[in-house]
Design a protein around this motif. Structure first.
Motif, PDB file in Angstrom:
ATOM      1  N   ALA A  25       0.834  -1.208   0.000  1.00 59.25           N
ATOM      2  CA  ALA A  25       0.000   0.000   0.000  1.00 59.25           C
ATOM      3  C   ALA A  25       0.866   1.254   0.000  1.00 59.25           C
ATOM      4  O   ALA A  25       0.567   2.226  -0.701  1.00 59.25           O
ATOM      5  N   ALA A  26       1.944   1.242   0.769  1.00 62.41           N
ATOM      6  CA  ALA A  26       2.849   2.395   0.804  1.00 62.41           C
ATOM      7  C   ALA A  26       3.474   2.623  -0.569  1.00 62.41           C
ATOM      8  O   ALA A  26       3.591   3.767  -1.030  1.00 62.41           O
ATOM      9  N   PHE A  27       3.866   1.554  -1.240  1.00 61.93           N
ATOM     10  CA  PHE A  27       4.434   1.673  -2.588  1.00 61.93           C
ATOM     11  C   PHE A  27       3.406   2.250  -3.549  1.00 61.93           C
ATOM     12  O   PHE A  27       3.695   3.176  -4.316  1.00 61.93           O
ATOM     13  N   ILE A  28       2.189   1.702  -3.517  1.00 65.22           N
ATOM     14  CA  ILE A  28       1.146   2.132  -4.453  1.00 65.22           C
ATOM     15  C   ILE A  28       0.825   3.615  -4.288  1.00 65.22           C
ATOM     16  O   ILE A  28       0.550   4.309  -5.262  1.00 65.22           O
ATOM     17  N   HIS A  29       0.891   4.126  -3.083  1.00 71.44           N
ATOM     18  CA  HIS A  29       0.507   5.511  -2.844  1.00 71.44           C
ATOM     19  C   HIS A  29       1.694   6.464  -2.736  1.00 71.44           C
ATOM     20  O   HIS A  29       1.515   7.627  -2.384  1.00 71.44           O
ATOM     21  N   ASN A  30       2.886   5.987  -3.075  1.00 66.81           N
ATOM     22  CA  ASN A  30       4.079   6.830  -3.022  1.00 66.81           C
ATOM     23  C   ASN A  30       4.309   7.452  -4.403  1.00 66.81           C
ATOM     24  O   ASN A  30       4.691   6.765  -5.349  1.00 66.81           O
ATOM     25  N   PRO A  31       4.110   8.767  -4.533  1.00 71.60           N
ATOM     26  CA  PRO A  31       4.261   9.402  -5.845  1.00 71.60           C
ATOM     27  C   PRO A  31       5.700   9.407  -6.369  1.00 71.60           C
ATOM     28  O   PRO A  31       5.927   9.754  -7.524  1.00 71.60           O
ATOM     29  N   ALA A  32       6.657   8.998  -5.565  1.00 67.36           N
ATOM     30  CA  ALA A  32       8.042   8.931  -6.039  1.00 67.36           C
ATOM     31  C   ALA A  32       8.242   7.789  -7.035  1.00 67.36           C
ATOM     32  O   ALA A  32       9.206   7.792  -7.794  1.00 67.36           O
ATOM     33  N   HIS A  33       7.311   6.828  -7.039  1.00 68.56           N
ATOM     34  CA  HIS A  33       7.404   5.698  -7.967  1.00 68.56           C
ATOM     35  C   HIS A  33       6.562   5.979  -9.206  1.00 68.56           C
ATOM     36  O   HIS A  33       5.620   6.779  -9.173  1.00 68.56           O
ATOM     37  N   CYS A  34       6.887   5.310 -10.286  1.00 68.28           N
ATOM     38  CA  CYS A  34       6.201   5.474 -11.559  1.00 68.28           C
ATOM     39  C   CYS A  34       4.690   5.264 -11.388  1.00 68.28           C
ATOM     40  O   CYS A  34       4.245   4.236 -10.867  1.00 68.28           O
ATOM     41  N   ALA A  35       3.902   6.230 -11.847  1.00 69.27           N
ATOM     42  CA  ALA A  35       2.441   6.172 -11.690  1.00 69.27           C
ATOM     43  C   ALA A  35       1.846   4.963 -12.406  1.00 69.27           C
ATOM     44  O   ALA A  35       0.937   4.318 -11.881  1.00 69.27           O
ATOM     45  N   ASP A  36       2.347   4.644 -13.601  1.00 67.72           N
ATOM     46  CA  ASP A  36       1.810   3.494 -14.344  1.00 67.72           C
ATOM     47  C   ASP A  36       2.066   2.185 -13.597  1.00 67.72           C
ATOM     48  O   ASP A  36       1.193   1.315 -13.540  1.00 67.72           O
ATOM     49  N   ALA A  37       3.254   2.047 -13.022  1.00 62.98           N
ATOM     50  CA  ALA A  37       3.575   0.831 -12.272  1.00 62.98           C
ATOM     51  C   ALA A  37       2.702   0.712 -11.034  1.00 62.98           C
ATOM     52  O   ALA A  37       2.193  -0.364 -10.714  1.00 62.98           O
ATOM     53  N   ARG A  38       2.501   1.827 -10.341  1.00 65.91           N
ATOM     54  CA  ARG A  38       1.672   1.808  -9.132  1.00 65.91           C
ATOM     55  C   ARG A  38       0.221   1.471  -9.471  1.00 65.91           C
ATOM     56  O   ARG A  38      -0.408   0.667  -8.804  1.00 65.91           O
ATOM     57  N   ARG A  39      -0.285   2.074 -10.547  1.00 66.95           N
ATOM     58  CA  ARG A  39      -1.662   1.819 -10.974  1.00 66.95           C
ATOM     59  C   ARG A  39      -1.836   0.356 -11.403  1.00 66.95           C
ATOM     60  O   ARG A  39      -2.799  -0.304 -11.027  1.00 66.95           O
ATOM     61  N   SER A  40      -0.894  -0.157 -12.160  1.00 66.64           N
ATOM     62  CA  SER A  40      -0.965  -1.549 -12.617  1.00 66.64           C
ATOM     63  C   SER A  40      -0.902  -2.536 -11.459  1.00 66.64           C
ATOM     64  O   SER A  40      -1.643  -3.517 -11.432  1.00 66.64           O
ATOM     65  N   LEU A  41      -0.025  -2.272 -10.516  1.00 66.01           N
ATOM     66  CA  LEU A  41       0.090  -3.142  -9.350  1.00 66.01           C
ATOM     67  C   LEU A  41      -1.215  -3.152  -8.560  1.00 66.01           C
ATOM     68  O   LEU A  41      -1.714  -4.216  -8.171  1.00 66.01           O
ATOM     69  N   ALA A  42      -1.796  -1.992  -8.365  1.00 67.67           N
ATOM     70  CA  ALA A  42      -3.066  -1.911  -7.642  1.00 67.67           C
ATOM     71  C   ALA A  42      -4.149  -2.706  -8.369  1.00 67.67           C
ATOM     72  O   ALA A  42      -4.903  -3.467  -7.748  1.00 67.67           O
ATOM     73  N   ARG A  43      -4.220  -2.556  -9.679  1.00 74.36           N
ATOM     74  CA  ARG A  43      -5.223  -3.301 -10.464  1.00 74.36           C
ATOM     75  C   ARG A  43      -4.993  -4.804 -10.350  1.00 74.36           C
ATOM     76  O   ARG A  43      -5.939  -5.567 -10.155  1.00 74.36           O
ATOM     77  N   ASP A  44      -3.752  -5.220 -10.510  1.00 71.84           N
ATOM     78  CA  ASP A  44      -3.432  -6.651 -10.462  1.00 71.84           C
ATOM     79  C   ASP A  44      -3.790  -7.276  -9.115  1.00 71.84           C
ATOM     80  O   ASP A  44      -4.187  -8.436  -9.047  1.00 71.84           O
ATOM     81  N   LEU A  45      -3.645  -6.503  -8.046  1.00 71.00           N
ATOM     82  CA  LEU A  45      -3.923  -7.018  -6.706  1.00 71.00           C
ATOM     83  C   LEU A  45      -5.350  -6.749  -6.248  1.00 71.00           C
ATOM     84  O   LEU A  45      -5.729  -7.130  -5.145  1.00 71.00           O
ATOM     85  N   GLY A  46      -6.138  -6.087  -7.087  1.00 74.39           N
ATOM     86  CA  GLY A  46      -7.519  -5.795  -6.725  1.00 74.39           C
ATOM     87  C   GLY A  46      -7.627  -4.754  -5.623  1.00 74.39           C
ATOM     88  O   GLY A  46      -8.567  -4.777  -4.830  1.00 74.39           O
TER      89      GLY A  46
END
Length: 56
Positions: A25-46
């Motif tokens: 969750a911290a990774f997904i909501h950390n804007p320092a990481h690539c937005a596309d990667a964070r969005r994709s990870l969130a989708r993949d994990l539901g």
């Protein structure tokens, strides 16, 4: 020989999963990481997708 209490083992596993979930969750909501990667990870994990950052 030491026996393992099934309830204790389940509680320990739940704690490990909570830590992993918090890290993801911290990774997904950390804007320092690539937005596309964070969005994709969130989708993949539901999980809820990160909110888009506001332009500054």
């Amino acid at each position: 020989m030491q026996t393992v209490d099934p309830l204790r083992a389940a509680e320990d596993e739940l704690q490990r999963l909570r830590v992993r979930f918090a890290r993801v969750a911290a990774f997904i909501h950390n804007p320092a990481h690539c937005a596309d990667a964070r969005r994709s990870l969130a989708r993949d994990l539901g999980l809820p997708e990160p909110t888009p950052e506001k332009p500054q």
